[in-house]
Design a protein around this motif. Structure first.
Motif, PDB file in Angstrom:
ATOM      1  N   GLY A  64      33.272 -32.716  80.379  1.00 13.43           N
ATOM      2  CA  GLY A  64      35.081 -32.658  80.179  1.00 13.43           C
ATOM      3  C   GLY A  64      35.021 -33.068  78.835  1.00 13.43           C
ATOM      4  N   GLU A  65      35.335 -33.642  77.979  1.00 12.41           N
ATOM      5  CA  GLU A  65      35.743 -33.669  76.197  1.00 12.41           C
ATOM      6  C   GLU A  65      34.247 -34.509  75.564  1.00 12.41           C
ATOM      7  OE1 GLU A  65      39.725 -34.603  75.487  1.00 12.41           O
ATOM      8  OE2 GLU A  65      40.652 -33.094  75.810  1.00 12.41           O
ATOM      9  N   ARG A  66      33.189 -34.423  76.716  1.00 13.40           N
ATOM     10  CA  ARG A  66      32.136 -35.933  76.414  1.00 13.40           C
ATOM     11  C   ARG A  66      31.015 -35.068  76.402  1.00 13.40           C
ATOM     12  NH1 ARG A  66      33.088 -41.951  75.574  1.00 13.40           N
ATOM     13  NH2 ARG A  66      35.214 -41.701  75.023  1.00 13.40           N
ATOM     14  N   CYS A  67      30.292 -35.538  75.412  1.00 13.49           N
ATOM     15  CA  CYS A  67      29.368 -34.870  75.520  1.00 13.49           C
ATOM     16  C   CYS A  67      27.683 -36.380  75.801  1.00 13.49           C
ATOM     17  CB  CYS A  67      28.160 -33.946  74.403  1.00 13.49           C
ATOM     18  SG  CYS A  67      29.657 -32.538  74.814  1.00 13.49           S
ATOM     19  N   GLU A  68      26.459 -35.942  76.161  1.00 11.52           N
ATOM     20  CA  GLU A  68      24.849 -36.977  76.104  1.00 11.52           C
ATOM     21  C   GLU A  68      23.638 -35.855  75.836  1.00 11.52           C
ATOM     22  OE1 GLU A  68      25.427 -40.684  78.174  1.00 11.52           O
ATOM     23  OE2 GLU A  68      22.948 -39.828  79.237  1.00 11.52           O
ATOM     24  N   LEU A  69      23.306 -36.456  74.998  1.00 13.08           N
ATOM     25  CA  LEU A  69      22.354 -36.058  74.009  1.00 13.08           C
ATOM     26  C   LEU A  69      21.145 -36.815  74.012  1.00 13.08           C
ATOM     27  CD1 LEU A  69      20.363 -33.579  73.020  1.00 13.08           C
ATOM     28  CD2 LEU A  69      22.209 -34.766  70.651  1.00 13.08           C
ATOM     29  N   THR A  70      19.758 -36.589  74.747  1.00 16.56           N
ATOM     30  CA  THR A  70      18.825 -37.384  74.308  1.00 16.56           C
ATOM     31  C   THR A  70      17.666 -37.067  73.076  1.00 16.56           C
ATOM     32  OG1 THR A  70      18.881 -37.901  76.217  1.00 16.56           O
ATOM     33  CG2 THR A  70      16.729 -38.251  75.428  1.00 16.56           C
ATOM     34  N   ILE A  71      17.270 -37.715  72.475  1.00 17.99           N
ATOM     35  CA  ILE A  71      16.552 -36.844  71.195  1.00 17.99           C
ATOM     36  C   ILE A  71      15.517 -38.031  70.839  1.00 17.99           C
ATOM     37  CG2 ILE A  71      16.459 -36.330  68.845  1.00 17.99           C
ATOM     38  CD1 ILE A  71      19.445 -36.441  69.062  1.00 17.99           C
ATOM     39  N   PRO A  72      14.372 -36.940  71.168  1.00 19.41           N
ATOM     40  CA  PRO A  72      13.477 -37.850  70.711  1.00 19.41           C
ATOM     41  C   PRO A  72      12.741 -38.654  68.985  1.00 19.41           C
ATOM     42  CG  PRO A  72      12.815 -35.675  71.933  1.00 19.41           C
ATOM     43  CD  PRO A  72      14.658 -35.705  71.266  1.00 19.41           C
ATOM     44  N   ILE A  73      12.542 -39.858  69.373  1.00 19.83           N
ATOM     45  CA  ILE A  73      12.697 -39.997  67.361  1.00 19.83           C
ATOM     46  C   ILE A  73      10.973 -40.537  67.268  1.00 19.83           C
ATOM     47  CG2 ILE A  73      13.136 -41.920  65.975  1.00 19.83           C
ATOM     48  CD1 ILE A  73      15.457 -40.114  66.928  1.00 19.83           C
ATOM     49  N   LEU A  74      10.329 -40.842  68.517  1.00 19.32           N
ATOM     50  CA  LEU A  74       8.978 -41.246  68.136  1.00 19.32           C
ATOM     51  C   LEU A  74       8.393 -40.442  69.901  1.00 19.32           C
ATOM     52  CD1 LEU A  74       8.355 -44.947  66.806  1.00 19.32           C
ATOM     53  CD2 LEU A  74       7.475 -42.403  65.747  1.00 19.32           C
ATOM     54  N   LEU A  75       7.457 -39.776  69.248  1.00 21.12           N
ATOM     55  CA  LEU A  75       6.594 -39.044  70.753  1.00 21.12           C
ATOM     56  C   LEU A  75       5.088 -39.700  71.319  1.00 21.12           C
ATOM     57  CD1 LEU A  75       8.156 -35.492  71.088  1.00 21.12           C
ATOM     58  CD2 LEU A  75       8.517 -38.148  72.683  1.00 21.12           C
ATOM     59  N   ASN A  76       4.727 -39.967  72.074  1.00 21.12           N
ATOM     60  CA  ASN A  76       3.286 -40.663  72.532  1.00 21.12           C
ATOM     61  C   ASN A  76       2.656 -41.787  71.181  1.00 21.12           C
ATOM     62  OD1 ASN A  76       0.447 -40.379  73.011  1.00 21.12           O
ATOM     63  ND2 ASN A  76       0.309 -38.323  72.318  1.00 21.12           N
ATOM     64  N   THR A  77       3.256 -42.356  70.661  1.00 21.94           N
ATOM     65  CA  THR A  77       2.774 -43.409  69.599  1.00 21.94           C
ATOM     66  C   THR A  77       2.494 -45.260  70.462  1.00 21.94           C
ATOM     67  OG1 THR A  77       3.912 -44.009  67.637  1.00 21.94           O
ATOM     68  CG2 THR A  77       5.568 -44.239  69.248  1.00 21.94           C
ATOM     69  N   ARG A  78       1.583 -45.195  69.796  1.00 20.46           N
ATOM     70  CA  ARG A  78       1.013 -46.520  70.098  1.00 20.46           C
ATOM     71  C   ARG A  78       1.288 -47.522  69.003  1.00 20.46           C
ATOM     72  NH1 ARG A  78      -1.481 -43.670  73.562  1.00 20.46           N
ATOM     73  NH2 ARG A  78      -3.393 -43.851  74.550  1.00 20.46           N
ATOM     74  N   TYR A  79       1.695 -48.766  69.857  1.00 21.58           N
ATOM     75  CA  TYR A  79       2.505 -50.276  69.047  1.00 21.58           C
ATOM     76  C   TYR A  79       0.853 -50.855  68.423  1.00 21.58           C
ATOM     77  CZ  TYR A  79       7.259 -49.230  69.923  1.00 21.58           C
ATOM     78  OH  TYR A  79       8.408 -48.669  70.059  1.00 21.58           O
ATOM     79  N   GLN A  80       1.084 -51.622  67.556  1.00 18.36           N
ATOM     80  CA  GLN A  80      -0.112 -51.645  67.254  1.00 18.36           C
ATOM     81  C   GLN A  80      -0.234 -53.979  67.893  1.00 18.36           C
ATOM     82  OE1 GLN A  80      -1.573 -50.793  63.306  1.00 18.36           O
ATOM     83  NE2 GLN A  80      -1.352 -48.952  64.034  1.00 18.36           N
ATOM     84  N   GLN A  81       0.615 -53.730  67.705  1.00 17.47           N
ATOM     85  CA  GLN A  81       1.083 -55.789  68.279  1.00 17.47           C
ATOM     86  C   GLN A  81       1.438 -55.591  69.317  1.00 17.47           C
ATOM     87  OE1 GLN A  81       2.466 -58.214  64.886  1.00 17.47           O
ATOM     88  NE2 GLN A  81       1.108 -59.594  65.754  1.00 17.47           N
ATOM     89  N   ALA A  82       1.210 -56.277  70.249  1.00 15.62           N
ATOM     90  CA  ALA A  82       2.144 -57.239  71.169  1.00 15.62           C
ATOM     91  C   ALA A  82       3.469 -57.922  71.472  1.00 15.62           C
ATOM     92  CB  ALA A  82       1.051 -57.070  72.296  1.00 15.62           C
ATOM     93  N   GLY A  83       4.182 -57.829  71.063  1.00 14.51           N
ATOM     94  CA  GLY A  83       5.669 -58.849  70.934  1.00 14.51           C
ATOM     95  C   GLY A  83       7.079 -58.051  70.754  1.00 14.51           C
TER      96      GLY A  83
END
Length: 159
Positions: A108-127
Motif C-alpha cells: 500500500g502506502e507504507r514501506c518497511e526497510l531493515t538497515i544493518p548498523i553493526l555487523l559481526n560485533t562483540r560487546y566488550q562488557q556484559a550489561g
C-alpha cells in the motif's frame, strides 16, 4: 515401515529448515507521530548483553510512507555503555535506490526497510546498553516516517 521412516525424515528436515536463521536477542519498534518525526523527539531502546564472546548484528528498522520526499535521511545514534560512557555516530539511511525505487518491502502506502548498523560485533562488557535514535535532517519534522525499530541478533556464521 519405509513410509514411516520417510515421514520421520521429512519432518526432521522441515524442523531443521524452520529453525535456521538468526536468533533475535532484542527487538522493539517505536511509533512516531502520524505527522512525521519531529527533531526534538528521540527514540530510546534498552537491552542487556550477557555473552561477550557472542558476535551480534544490530539493525535499524524504518517504517515510512511512499510519499517520503527524499532518497535518504540522516540519523544520530547515541549508545550508552554499561560503563556510563556515551558514544555518538551519524549514519545515512538510504530508503530508495538511484532510480527512485524503494529499498524496503512496501504494501500500500507504507514501506518497511531493515538497515544493518553493526555487523559481526562483540560487546566488550556484559550489561545494559541504551540506544537513542535522533533524526538529523534539515527539517524540523521529517515527514512520512511512521516508526523506527531496533533489532539485535546473534551473528550467524556464513549468514
Amino acid at each position: 515401515m519405509p513410509s514411516v521412516i520417510r515421514l520421520f525424515f521429512l519432518l526432521s528436515l522441515i524442523v531443521g529448515v524452520a529453525s535456521c536463521g538468526p536468533t533475535v536477542v532484542y527487538e522493539e519498534t517505536k511509533p512516531t507521530s502520524e505527522a512525521g518525526w519531529p527533531y526534538a523527539d528521540t527514540l530510546s531502546f534498552v537491552f542487556d548483553v550477557a555473552d561477550t564472546t557472542q558476535a551480534y548484528d544490530l539493525e535499524v528498522v524504518v517504517t515510512h510512507g511512499t510519499n517520503f520526499p527524499y532518497e535518504n535521511f540522516y540519523l544520530l545514534i547515541y549508545t550508552d555503555l554499561p560503563t556510563g560512557r556515551r558514544t555518538k555516530q551519524s549514519v545515512s539511511l538510504d530508503l530508495s535506490g538511484d532510480f527512485g525505487a524503494w529499498n524496503g518491502d512496501c504494501s500500500g502506502e507504507r514501506c518497511e526497510l531493515t538497515i544493518p548498523i553493526l555487523l559481526n560485533t562483540r560487546y566488550q562488557q556484559a550489561g545494559r546498553y541504551g540506544i537513542t535514535l535522533e533524526q538529523y535532517s534539515r527539517e524540523e519534522t521529517l515527514p512520512a516516517i511512521y516508526a523506527m525499530g531496533l533489532r539485535l541478533l546473534h551473528h550467524e556464521v556464513g549468514g
